[in-house]
Write a protein that holds these residues in place. Structure first.
Motif: not given
Length: 289
Positions: A79-80, A106-114
């Protein structure tokens, strides 16, 4: 070849998942070849190595997606996780971002709150965050856009350095309620902050950075605090830069030969680039027709 999902990895952990970050195909292959079960593609690394830019929101979604596509095509089986910054806009942009990365494998995403333009998470200088309600809507859009629960969504909050620990924990709980799969509270500075975060999210996979101004601990220490995954966003990149700088400084003075015996030989380099596979294809069709 299909990929194992992050959900499968987290369901079977007996220690923390170590996630070194790739910034291009070669670094991703090196991580896989070293036996790591998953890869993070770092926005910090891609911006720096691919474009020569700091992680200050200067590179576009299209540029990141193009870099990610090469990695997804070249590295199979594991996974990536793609660092998707702030999703590159509002709920519409987040929807497109999730669709694009899921479609490319892609296997997933990282999302931020900036607030856009975002900044490196370890940088406190003028970092701004979205209102919690707006950030939560973007995470809801991401969760509702994915077409499979195997597509892993990590919510990251940068609020600790802006609003403090209590506010970061409250945001984290709100984000988990939106249906994300894991939580990442960025840039803890003290051990007691790590311990408090770990106690506050039982049952939720927690990510922690071993980088920058955050405490750098042995992996098992993070695990015992309650963290499931440890991010190493700049470790591979720093090693490559350090090795290249040392070699070039020595070469410039004539103190080493161009072919340093400590470096991988030509055969190893071409193996990493995939030459044996392509030569096999050439040989297979050599005598046809």
């Amino acid at each position: 070849m299909s990929r194992k999902s992050f959900g499968e990895l987290f369901a079977n952990l007996d220690g923390p998942l170590l996630l070194p970050a790739a910034h291009d195909v070669v670094s991703a292959r090196l991580i896989k070849n070293s036996g790591f079960p998953a890869i993070l593609v770092s926005g910090f690394g891609v911006a720096g190595f691919q474009f020569g830019l700091p992680d200050l929101g200067l590179a576009s979604f299209g540029e990141f997606a193009n870099a990610a596509r090469y990695i997804a095509e070249a590295v199979e089986g594991i996974p990536i996780l793609m660092d998707a910054d702030d999703g590159y806009g509002d709920v519409k942009n987040v929807t497109r971002t999730v669709r694009t990365y899921q479609a490319m494998g892609m296997s997933g995403v990282l999302l931020e709150d900036q607030v856009s333009p975002k900044k490196c998470g370890q940088t406190a200088h003028r970092k701004r965050i979205l209102p919690a309600e707006e950030a939560a809507k973007k995470l809801t859009a991401a969760v509702q856009t994915r077409t499979s629960k195997d597509f892993f969504i990590v919510a990251r909050t940068d609020s600790l350095g802006v609003e403090g620990l209590e506010a970061a924990i409250e945001r984290g709980k709100r984000y988990v309620d939106q249906g994300v799969d894991a939580l990442f509270i960025e840039a803890p500075r003290e051990l007691d902050q790590l311990e408090r975060i770990g106690r506050s999210f039982k049952g939720t996979p927690l990510f922690v950075p071993a980088a920058g101004n955050s405490p750098i601990l042995p992996p098992r220490d993070y695990w015992e605090m309650g963290f499931s995954a440890i991010l190493y966003p700049g470790t591979v990149m720093a090693a490559m830069i350090g090795g290249a700088e040392k070699m070039l400084a020595e070469l410039a003075t004539g103190s080493i030969a161009a072919a340093n015996p400590s470096n991988p030989d030509f055969k190893r380099v071409t193996e990493i680039m995939g030459m044996p596979e392509w030569m096999t294809i050439e040989d297979r069709y050599e005598n046809l027709g």
